[in-house]
Design a protein around this motif. Structure first.
Motif, short mmCIF file in Angstrom:
data_model
loop_
_atom_site.label_atom_id
_atom_site.label_comp_id
_atom_site.label_asym_id
_atom_site.label_seq_id
_atom_site.Cartn_x
_atom_site.Cartn_y
_atom_site.Cartn_z
N ASP A 120 37.35 -7.43 18.31
CA ASP A 120 35.95 -7.74 18.64
C ASP A 120 35.78 -9.24 18.46
O ASP A 120 36.76 -9.97 18.27
CB ASP A 120 35.01 -6.95 17.70
CG ASP A 120 33.65 -6.66 18.35
OD1 ASP A 120 33.08 -7.58 18.97
OD2 ASP A 120 33.16 -5.53 18.22
N PHE A 121 34.57 -9.69 18.50
CA PHE A 121 34.28 -11.12 18.37
C PHE A 121 33.56 -11.27 17.03
O PHE A 121 32.34 -11.21 16.95
CB PHE A 121 33.46 -11.60 19.57
CG PHE A 121 34.25 -11.46 20.84
CD1 PHE A 121 34.96 -12.53 21.36
CD2 PHE A 121 34.37 -10.22 21.47
CE1 PHE A 121 35.76 -12.39 22.49
CE2 PHE A 121 35.15 -10.07 22.60
CZ PHE A 121 35.85 -11.15 23.11
N ILE A 122 34.36 -11.42 15.97
CA ILE A 122 33.84 -11.43 14.60
C ILE A 122 33.21 -12.81 14.34
O ILE A 122 33.88 -13.84 14.51
CB ILE A 122 34.97 -11.14 13.59
CG1 ILE A 122 35.64 -9.79 13.87
CG2 ILE A 122 34.47 -11.25 12.14
CD1 ILE A 122 34.80 -8.55 13.65
N VAL A 123 31.94 -12.79 13.94
CA VAL A 123 31.24 -14.05 13.68
C VAL A 123 30.58 -14.05 12.30
O VAL A 123 30.03 -15.06 11.86
CB VAL A 123 30.14 -14.32 14.74
CG1 VAL A 123 30.74 -14.61 16.09
CG2 VAL A 123 29.17 -13.13 14.83
N ASP A 124 30.58 -12.88 11.64
CA ASP A 124 29.80 -12.70 10.40
C ASP A 124 30.64 -11.84 9.46
O ASP A 124 31.26 -10.86 9.90
CB ASP A 124 28.50 -11.98 10.80
CG ASP A 124 27.50 -11.89 9.66
OD1 ASP A 124 27.88 -11.47 8.56
OD2 ASP A 124 26.32 -12.22 9.90
N LYS A 125 30.61 -12.18 8.17
CA LYS A 125 31.44 -11.43 7.22
C LYS A 125 30.99 -9.97 7.07
O LYS A 125 31.78 -9.12 6.66
CB LYS A 125 31.48 -12.14 5.87
CG LYS A 125 32.11 -13.52 6.01
CD LYS A 125 32.75 -14.01 4.75
CE LYS A 125 33.23 -15.43 4.95
NZ LYS A 125 32.27 -16.45 4.54
N LYS A 126 29.73 -9.70 7.45
CA LYS A 126 29.28 -8.31 7.40
C LYS A 126 30.15 -7.44 8.34
O LYS A 126 30.37 -6.26 8.09
CB LYS A 126 27.82 -8.20 7.84
CG LYS A 126 26.84 -8.68 6.78
CD LYS A 126 25.40 -8.36 7.16
CE LYS A 126 24.84 -9.37 8.13
NZ LYS A 126 23.44 -9.11 8.52
#
Ligand SMILES: O=C(O)c1ccccc1NCC(=O)[C@H](O)[C@H](O)COP(=O)(O)O
Length: 260
Positions: A120-126
């Motif tokens: 995916d396009f991970i942008v946030d540590k959540k």
């Protein structure tokens, strides 16, 4: 640029993630992954002796190719690919541009005895926490998306018990990725500015990564078994989506790569 649009959509979804969302797999059978046997992507890639190490990607659609394959029965698709000899599965979870879903991971987890990579396009540590709760073993981190934050995300993934696969596309990104200490580096042959693929990207960048004693995955644009033969001395493994998903018989297409 399409990447900006994808990242923007991913940021909006990540901002909306609440603790409730992130633990929403708690009631599913797949929460049995807490305390379950972990599957190492690095070991799966480097451990294959009699075959090529292929990460087969479950990818319903993409910006470059449009519709590829409706995945209405994810367990059947994943078992077919494992039967075809892949060493790991990649699950695209991005919904808006790739028609993926995070729910595919818990749906296939219990039946899957190979590592699962969340793509995916991970942008946030959540999203890292969400990935772990869904039952994945590894997570893709894209250098072009995370920039200076890459090291922090590599550390966060490891802390969550996930193996990071760090994606690069040029020499500067390779340097950034190597600095994080990541063991698994994916060379994306697709230029995310114009979506064109060029396998010579792997040929150009792999020596830098091999010299640093890291493991190279050739990503994108691998279409035919002859592509594996071209890249064999540069890559340790191959991440293949479109060619397998668009084939009339995905398992047979995959076998062609595994035994090329
Ligand atoms: O596949 C796309 O069109 C795409 C567009 C924009 C950003 C990323 C994109 N693909 C993500 C991937 O990394 C690929 O799914 C993966 O490497 C497999 O590639 P392929 O075998 O060419 O489907």
């Amino acid at each position: 640029m399409i990447l900006d649009q994808i990242v923007q959509a991913s940021t909006i979804r990540a901002e909306a993630l609440t603790p409730g969302h992130m633990s929403r797999f708690a009631d599913s059978r797949s929460m049995a992954h807490i305390g379950r046997e972990r599957f190492s992507l690095l070991k799966a890639i480097t451990g294959a002796v009699d075959r090529n190490s292929i990460i087969a990607e479950m990818k319903p659609a993409s910006p470059s190719k449009g519709h590829l394959r409706a995945i209405t029965d994810p367990v059947a698709v994943s078992q077919d690919l494992i039967g075809g000899g892949c060493c790991a599965l990649s699950v695209i979870t991005e919904p808006a541009f790739f028609h993926g879903s995070i729910t595919t991971i818990p749906a296939i987890r219990d039946e899957t005895k190979v590592p699962i990579l969340r793509k995916d396009f991970i942008v946030d540590k959540k999203q890292i926490e969400e990935t772990r709760n869904a039952g994945a073993d590894a997570v893709l981190l894209i250098t072009a998306v995370l920039g200076d934050q890459l090291g922090e995300f590599v550390d966060a993934a490891r802390k969550a018990g996930l193996e990071p696969l760090v994606e690069v596309h040029d020499r500067q990104e390779v340097r950034t990725a190597l600095d994080t200490g990541a063991d698994l580096i994916g060379i994306n042959n697709r230029n995310l500015k114009n979506l064109k693929t060029d396998l010579s990207t792997t040929i150009r960048l792999a020596p830098m990564i091999k010299r640093a004693d890291r493991t190279v995955i050739a990503e994108s644009g691998v279409t035919w078994p002859c592509d594996i033969r071209t890249l064999r001395s540069y890559a340790n493994g191959y991440l293949i989506g479109s060619s397998i998903m668009a084939a009339e018989n995905p398992r047979r297409r995959l076998e062609g790569f595994v035994y090329a």
